[in-house]
Motif scaffolding. Structure first.
Motif, PDB file in Angstrom:
ATOM      1  N   GLY B  42     106.482  73.529  -0.390  1.00 16.29           N
ATOM      2  CA  GLY B  42     107.137  73.426   0.866  1.00 16.29           C
ATOM      3  C   GLY B  42     108.667  73.441   0.590  1.00 16.29           C
ATOM      4  O   GLY B  42     109.516  73.770   1.149  1.00 16.29           O
ATOM      5  N   ASP B  59     100.377  81.639  -5.380  1.00 13.64           N
ATOM      6  CA  ASP B  59     100.923  80.371  -5.626  1.00 13.64           C
ATOM      7  C   ASP B  59      99.925  79.456  -6.089  1.00 13.64           C
ATOM      8  O   ASP B  59      98.555  79.416  -5.947  1.00 13.64           O
ATOM      9  CB  ASP B  59     102.025  79.830  -4.672  1.00 13.64           C
ATOM     10  CG  ASP B  59     101.520  79.734  -3.339  1.00 13.64           C
ATOM     11  OD1 ASP B  59     100.328  79.204  -3.185  1.00 13.64           O
ATOM     12  OD2 ASP B  59     102.002  80.266  -2.316  1.00 13.64           O
ATOM     13  N   ASN B  62      97.271  78.726  -3.222  1.00 12.24           N
ATOM     14  CA  ASN B  62      96.171  79.921  -3.081  1.00 12.24           C
ATOM     15  C   ASN B  62      95.139  79.465  -4.290  1.00 12.24           C
ATOM     16  O   ASN B  62      94.062  79.902  -4.004  1.00 12.24           O
ATOM     17  CB  ASN B  62      96.885  81.288  -3.566  1.00 12.24           C
ATOM     18  CG  ASN B  62      97.892  81.577  -2.349  1.00 12.24           C
ATOM     19  OD1 ASN B  62      99.063  82.365  -2.735  1.00 12.24           O
ATOM     20  ND2 ASN B  62      97.499  81.687  -1.191  1.00 12.24           N
ATOM     21  N   SER B  89     103.788  76.752  -3.192  1.00 12.84           N
ATOM     22  CA  SER B  89     103.740  77.586  -2.076  1.00 12.84           C
ATOM     23  C   SER B  89     105.079  76.954  -1.209  1.00 12.84           C
ATOM     24  O   SER B  89     105.348  75.945  -0.838  1.00 12.84           O
ATOM     25  CB  SER B  89     102.668  77.425  -1.187  1.00 12.84           C
ATOM     26  OG  SER B  89     102.681  78.033   0.093  1.00 12.84           O
ATOM     27  N   GLN B  90     105.979  77.991  -0.403  1.00 13.61           N
ATOM     28  CA  GLN B  90     106.992  77.429   0.227  1.00 13.61           C
ATOM     29  C   GLN B  90     106.508  77.426   1.749  1.00 13.61           C
ATOM     30  O   GLN B  90     107.226  76.843   2.367  1.00 13.61           O
ATOM     31  CB  GLN B  90     108.075  78.746   0.175  1.00 13.61           C
ATOM     32  CG  GLN B  90     109.373  78.332   0.860  1.00 13.61           C
ATOM     33  CD  GLN B  90     109.985  77.213   0.184  1.00 13.61           C
ATOM     34  OE1 GLN B  90     109.459  76.363  -0.738  1.00 13.61           O
ATOM     35  NE2 GLN B  90     111.418  76.751   0.383  1.00 13.61           N
ATOM     36  N   THR B  91     105.382  77.984   1.964  1.00 13.43           N
ATOM     37  CA  THR B  91     105.175  77.985   3.566  1.00 13.43           C
ATOM     38  C   THR B  91     104.247  76.868   3.909  1.00 13.43           C
ATOM     39  O   THR B  91     103.730  76.931   4.995  1.00 13.43           O
ATOM     40  CB  THR B  91     104.301  79.330   4.061  1.00 13.43           C
ATOM     41  OG1 THR B  91     103.241  79.700   3.256  1.00 13.43           O
ATOM     42  CG2 THR B  91     105.507  80.589   3.870  1.00 13.43           C
ATOM     43  N   ARG B  92     103.603  76.021   2.938  1.00  8.05           N
ATOM     44  CA  ARG B  92     102.756  75.168   3.247  1.00  8.05           C
ATOM     45  C   ARG B  92     103.384  73.657   3.047  1.00  8.05           C
ATOM     46  O   ARG B  92     104.732  73.980   2.906  1.00  8.05           O
ATOM     47  CB  ARG B  92     101.505  75.299   2.288  1.00  8.05           C
ATOM     48  CG  ARG B  92     101.165  76.607   2.147  1.00  8.05           C
ATOM     49  CD  ARG B  92     100.060  76.870   3.397  1.00  8.05           C
ATOM     50  NE  ARG B  92      99.214  76.182   3.857  1.00  8.05           N
ATOM     51  CZ  ARG B  92      97.816  76.480   3.488  1.00  8.05           C
ATOM     52  NH1 ARG B  92      97.882  77.735   2.924  1.00  8.05           N
ATOM     53  NH2 ARG B  92      97.040  75.649   3.464  1.00  8.05           N
ATOM     54  N   ASP B  93     102.643  72.600   3.144  1.00  7.20           N
ATOM     55  CA  ASP B  93     103.219  71.448   3.049  1.00  7.20           C
ATOM     56  C   ASP B  93     102.305  70.586   1.951  1.00  7.20           C
ATOM     57  O   ASP B  93     101.347  71.038   1.652  1.00  7.20           O
ATOM     58  CB  ASP B  93     103.585  70.639   4.255  1.00  7.20           C
ATOM     59  CG  ASP B  93     102.473  70.270   5.145  1.00  7.20           C
ATOM     60  OD1 ASP B  93     101.332  70.136   4.263  1.00  7.20           O
ATOM     61  OD2 ASP B  93     102.318  70.085   6.252  1.00  7.20           O
TER      62      ASP B  93
END
Lengths: 250, 268
Positions: B42, B59, B62, B89-93
């Motif tokens: 994130g 990432d 994934n 991953s930048q779109t998850r937490d």
């Protein structure tokens, strides 16, 4: 509905715990005197003694050569509304009688000897039923810590606590007995947390955030420069915390 | 046998990612096949510091979710072919990470790599917990100021009680202190804790001191780990740290501003 025990995963669990139970120390074999004294005691604090469990300690009586029939004694105790749940310090015959009544036999542990001695020496305590008859039957335990106690960690010791390493700021060490820190004490130290006013704290280098004995505490701000960073012992005197240097001889 | 190194601190902004990038590069440069993993799901940054942000396809998350294989997600470093990066991953937490999943990825990496460097996020929550949970060695990055020292102390407590080694009663994690952003001038003026002050509080094996240096910012901006800037003081300090970690005996530098003081002290 069918009840099959093997289908119930947590039907029971055996756990170990310790209780504070009053101990009745007998020093005479005169049943009339015992009965009279017991009635007096219970009347002093009827709520406290209502249905209270009790351990009967016959060691002193046996040492004095008193001849006590345990069945008779247990009956007497029940008459005043107390529940005998154990015997200790009994002779062979008394222990046998106890087992007949399905009352467990306990061994005498060394720890509460002084309390009983004190009771005999100071009859003035008789007016305080709690202190006079209650003694802790849990054996003393010492916890030894050899790894650093870091910020955020918490150690609880049932008896005494000995720490050989540093106690960091933000750590908490708690003991029902005494606390010894043979290093720097920066965190919080609470001794005698179950009310033992005789408990003490000893440390090599006092930089604590908080020190407490039996609920009487001082915070870091209250510690004078004369004791900060020094080897000290801390104890309770007339409900005031006394911090005293320990002279180290080199 | 592969070793898992966690770079951790508790506090943010002390130089964990800079350190992770530098020591991973240092280990790889010395001939050890190394992977560096960004656990800061994130808020990923490692890819920027390593200069591989434009090559991220898959990432860490994934791989954990089995949406990609490890080989698809690992990015080979452009400067050193023994170094691989596993980006976050930048779109998850952080909830996208699971203990079971992280353990599986680390087990797979252990088959192929000598060193696995885990770049921990700040804090003591899930991401930081999982970054240190499987570690064999911990590099505790600390700035010479009281709040950073206290947070490091807290993290050391967690390493000693909440890690896999602690839970399974194995030999404890080896803990090393890395003092970063150190400025001897400011220590002298009393504006900063000294090495001795920090050691007094943490009592930890000092692996090295990284001086406050412009080269760190330059390296971050250009996406090359500072250890590759061999002329810079910070680059040399990280090279020393890698050498000491690998068992070499190197005298400490950058602790005093008088050049040659430590050479005199240690007779080197």
């Amino acid at each position: 509905m069918l009840t099959d025990a093997s289908n119930i995963p947590f039907a029971l669990e055996l756990k170990s715990t310790s209780f504070s139970v009053p101990v009745l120390v007998i020093t005479t074999d005169d049943m009339d005197v015992i009965e009279q004294k017991l009635h007096d005691k219970v009347n002093q604090a009827p709520e406290f003694f209502k249905n209270s469990p009790l351990i009967l300690d016959l060691q002193e009586a046996n040492n004095q050569g008193c001849l006590i029939n345990f069945i008779e004694l247990a009956g007497l105790v029940r008459q005043v509304g107390l529940f005998p749940i154990g015997i200790r310090g009994g002779n062979e015959q008394q222990n046998k009688q106890a087992l007949q009544l399905q009352i467990p036999v306990h061994t005498v542990s060394g720890r509460d000897q002084p309390l009983e001695e004190k009771k005999q020496k100071s009859p003035s305590l008789e007016s305080e039923p709690n202190e006079a008859v209650i003694s802790n039957i849990a054996p003393s335990e010492t916890t030894l810590i050899t790894h650093p106690i870091r910020s955020g960690q918490r150690i609880y010791a049932k008896g005494d606590l000995i720490v050989l390493t540093q106690v960091s700021a933000g750590a908490e060490i708690i003991a029902e007995g005494n606390i010894h820190v043979y290093n720097t004490l920066r965190g919080r130290a609470l001794a005698g947390v179950q009310g033992d006013v005789e408990a003490r704290i000893f440390c090599f280098d006092l930089q604590a955030e908080l020190i407490s004995i039996a609920g009487n505490y001082k915070i870091s701000e209250d510690l004078g420069d004369s004791v900060k960073g020094k080897p000290v012992q801390i104890y309770l005197q007339d409900q005031a915390l006394i911090i005293k240097d320990i002279e180290l001889h080199h | 046998m592969a070793r898992i190194i966690v770079v951790t601190s508790g506090k943010g902004g002390v130089g964990k990612t800079t350190t992770s990038a530098a020591i991973a590069m240092g280990l790889a440069k010395r001939g050890h096949k190394t992977a560096v993993i960004d656990f800061d799901v994130g808020l990923r940054n490692l890819d920027l510091i390593m200069g591989c942000e434009r090559r991220v396809v898959y990432d860490f998350v994934n791989v954990i979710n089995e949406e990609a294989t490890l080989n698809q997600a690992l990015i080979r470093d452009k400067n050193c072919n023994l170094l691989y990066i596993l980006p976050a991953s930048q779109t998850r937490d952080k909830d996208a990470l699971s203990q079971e999943g992280v353990g599986r990825v680390l087990d797979e990496l252990k088959k192929d790599f000598k060193y696995i460097v885990c770049d921990s996020p700040a804090g003591i929550e899930k991401g930081a917990h999982l970054a240190m949970y499987f570690a064999d060695d911990a590099f505790v990055v600390t700035n010479p100021e009281v709040s950073s020292v206290r947070d490091s102390d807290r993290m050391l407590g967690l390493l000693a009680s909440k890690s896999r080694r602690a839970e399974q009663n194995e030999e404890p994690i080896n803990e090393f202190l890395l003092l970063t952003r150190y400025s001897p001038d400011r220590v002298k003026l009393g504006e900063m804790l000294s090495v001795d002050d920090v050691q007094d509080i943490l009592s930890l094996h000092l692996l090295g001191v990284i001086p406050e240096s412009k080269s760190v910012l330059n390296a971050s901006n250009s996406g090359t780990p500072v250890i590759l800037d061999e002329k810079s003081d910070a680059g040399q300090a990280y090279a020393d740290i890698v050498a000491r970690y690998l068992g070499e005996d190197r005298p400490h530098r950058f602790i005093d501003d008088k050049k040659g003081f430590f050479r005199k002290l240690f007779g080197g």
